[in-house]
Design a protein around this motif. Structure first.
Motif, PDB file in Angstrom:
ATOM      1  N   THR A  27      22.600  81.433  24.445  1.00  0.00           N
ATOM      2  CA  THR A  27      22.743  80.413  23.404  1.00  0.00           C
ATOM      3  C   THR A  27      24.172  80.323  23.347  1.00  0.00           C
ATOM      4  OG1 THR A  27      21.031  81.523  22.122  1.00  0.00           O
ATOM      5  CG2 THR A  27      22.586  80.097  21.013  1.00  0.00           C
ATOM      6  N   SER A  28      25.089  81.352  23.473  1.00  0.00           N
ATOM      7  CA  SER A  28      26.518  81.031  23.578  1.00  0.00           C
ATOM      8  C   SER A  28      27.000  80.157  24.606  1.00  0.00           C
ATOM      9  CB  SER A  28      27.496  82.353  23.717  1.00  0.00           C
ATOM     10  OG  SER A  28      28.774  82.261  23.878  1.00  0.00           O
ATOM     11  N   ARG A  29      26.328  80.271  25.635  1.00  0.00           N
ATOM     12  CA  ARG A  29      26.745  79.300  26.861  1.00  0.00           C
ATOM     13  C   ARG A  29      26.292  77.909  26.692  1.00  0.00           C
ATOM     14  NH1 ARG A  29      25.165  84.147  29.647  1.00  0.00           N
ATOM     15  NH2 ARG A  29      23.090  83.442  30.124  1.00  0.00           N
ATOM     16  N   ARG A  30      25.106  77.809  26.032  1.00  0.00           N
ATOM     17  CA  ARG A  30      24.244  76.589  25.464  1.00  0.00           C
ATOM     18  C   ARG A  30      25.443  75.937  24.619  1.00  0.00           C
ATOM     19  NH1 ARG A  30      18.818  75.317  22.150  1.00  0.00           N
ATOM     20  NH2 ARG A  30      19.260  72.928  22.096  1.00  0.00           N
ATOM     21  N   ILE A  31      25.726  76.468  23.714  1.00  0.00           N
ATOM     22  CA  ILE A  31      26.951  75.890  22.687  1.00  0.00           C
ATOM     23  C   ILE A  31      28.209  75.440  23.346  1.00  0.00           C
ATOM     24  CG2 ILE A  31      28.681  76.440  20.625  1.00  0.00           C
ATOM     25  CD1 ILE A  31      26.348  78.212  19.688  1.00  0.00           C
TER      26      ILE A  31
END
Length: 422
Positions: free
Chosen positions: A137-141
């Protein structure tokens, strides 16, 4: 999942520094508890997170007591349980709880902490899922918002605001010797700074200087007049530098939540003070919409992780079902005659296998009727075998999915000739 947390904006940097200095070995102590099946410790300049996977027997009080045995003075832990703990991991990984919102450094620190725990065999499947999904999720953000550009580490963001024509020639004094001070020294070196000294009222300055290969000064009063830039990161709640201490022009970078530099210092001629409020203001209000978008992405990630975690609850039952069914199949195979099989042989084996598979469900059906639990039984039959109507479940969708026991779909079992074969 349980998380015991010490955070910069809750307990202060000085408490983070104290706990991070003594956190080594805490995982070994907790892993000795029968109720703890996995543990990861994330220790950074501005937080300590003890992330635990435990069974139902582990009470928060019991875990807290075991954790506090490791420290001379018990920390004032914040405790997160269950879904709140999962949400906390996601917010931390996304940088939404960082000093500078959106900073990416924390994701790398969490990834390394998880990798070390995996190397030592300290993790569990639920912890792996939770952290992996949080990092995903961090990479998606980072891809879908501009927070990554604004959310540098707080040290880098502060140094960006300092007007330094030549870092190699700049004389820099660092106040503090905690993990945060180490990050400051690393960031200064990345910019080419060579004249770095440290002062600490705690008496740890000489040891810190030796371990980081920088200079050490005993007297703050003697060091201040010759410093071009003073970086403070003590955060002890009292001012380390007051107007009376400043006798020459200088720039101060105050990275403490509880200011080390008296605000009155900024009014002195030739003096500039950059603090956390200045850093946040420099990032502007344009990140507000991105922050809201990031939180929405986090919520989606949490929902997906919960689905994966809940599906793992039935894993032991699926494994048990697989072993039982395959055991029955193996047993029937051993009973086949030692000669070329006939159609009747195969039919008999299949009927015998079907009879054995249906024996317990049929017996339980009779017991359910006798005990007045017919509705419960029929509902279970609908869920397990698709017998009857199951609201919200499309039979065609189920038939297209693979079986978790055999890993086969119904189409894999279709032995009828295809049009091409004909």
């Amino acid at each position: 999942m349980r998380i015991f947390s010490i955070q910069h904006h809750r307990q202060g940097l000085s408490e983070v520094e104290r706990i991070s200095a003594d956190v080594d070995g805490v995982v070994d102590r907790l892993r000795d508890l029968p109720s703890v099946t996995g543990a990861v410790v994330l220790s950074t300049c501005n937080r300590v997170e003890v992330i635990l996977d435990t069974d139902d027997e582990a009470t928060p009080g019991h875990l807290r007591a075991a954790l506090n045995e490791h420290f001379d003075t018990p920390p004032a832990w914040d405790l997160y349980l269950g879904e709140a703990a999962l949400g906390h991991v996601f917010r931390v990984a996304a940088g939404l709880d960082s000093m500078v919102v959106g900073e990416r450094e924390i994701a790398g620190q969490l990834r390394r902490a998880m990798g070390e725990a995996q190397r030592l065999g300290h993790t569990s499947l639920p912890l792996n899922i939770a952290v992996d999904e949080a990092l995903k999720t961090s990479r998606r953000i980072a891809r879908e918002t501009s927070l990554e550009g604004a959310g540098r580490s707080v040290v880098s963001a502060g140094l960006d605001l300092i007007d330094v024509p030549d870092w190699r020639a700049t004389r820099i004094l660092v106040l503090g010797t905690g993990a945060y001070a180490g990050a400051v020294v690393a960031a200064l070196r990345n910019r080419g700074a060579t004249h770095i000294t440290v002062h600490s009222a705690s008496g740890r300055g000489a040891q810190f200087a030796e371990s980081h290969d920088i200079g050490h000064v005993e007297s703050l009063a003697d060091a201040l007049p010759s410093a071009d830039l003073v970086v403070t990161c003590r955060g002890r709640g009292s001012h380390a530098i007051t107007p009376a201490d400043v006798t020459s022009p200088a720039t101060f970078l105050d990275l403490s939540l509880k200011r080390d530099v008296d605000p009155e210092v900024a009014s002195l001629p030739g003096v500039r003070v950059v603090d956390l409020a200045t850093i946040q203001e420099s990032l502007g209000h344009g990140i507000a919409e991105d922050t809201r978008r990031a939180q929405a992405i986090v919520n989606e990630g949490i929902a997906e992780a919960l689905t994966k975690l809940r599906s793992r609850v039935v894993d032991p039952a699926v494994v048990g079902l697989r072993e039982t069914v395959m055991g029955l199949v193996d047993d029937e195979v051993t009973r086949l005659p030692n000669r070329p099989l006939t159609h009747e042989d195969a039919a008999l084996a299949l009927r015998r296998l079907a009879t054995r598979l249906l024996h317990i469900p049929s017996t339980r059906a009779k017991l359910a009727a006798e005990r007045g639990r017919t509705d419960e039984y029929l509902s279970a039959m609908a869920e397990l075998y698709g017998i009857g109507e199951t609201p919200g479940i499309d039979a065609d969708t189920l038939e297209a999915q693979s079986c978790p026991v055999t890993s086969l779909a119904l189409t894999d079992l279709d032995s009828s000739p295809t049009r091409e074969a004909m």
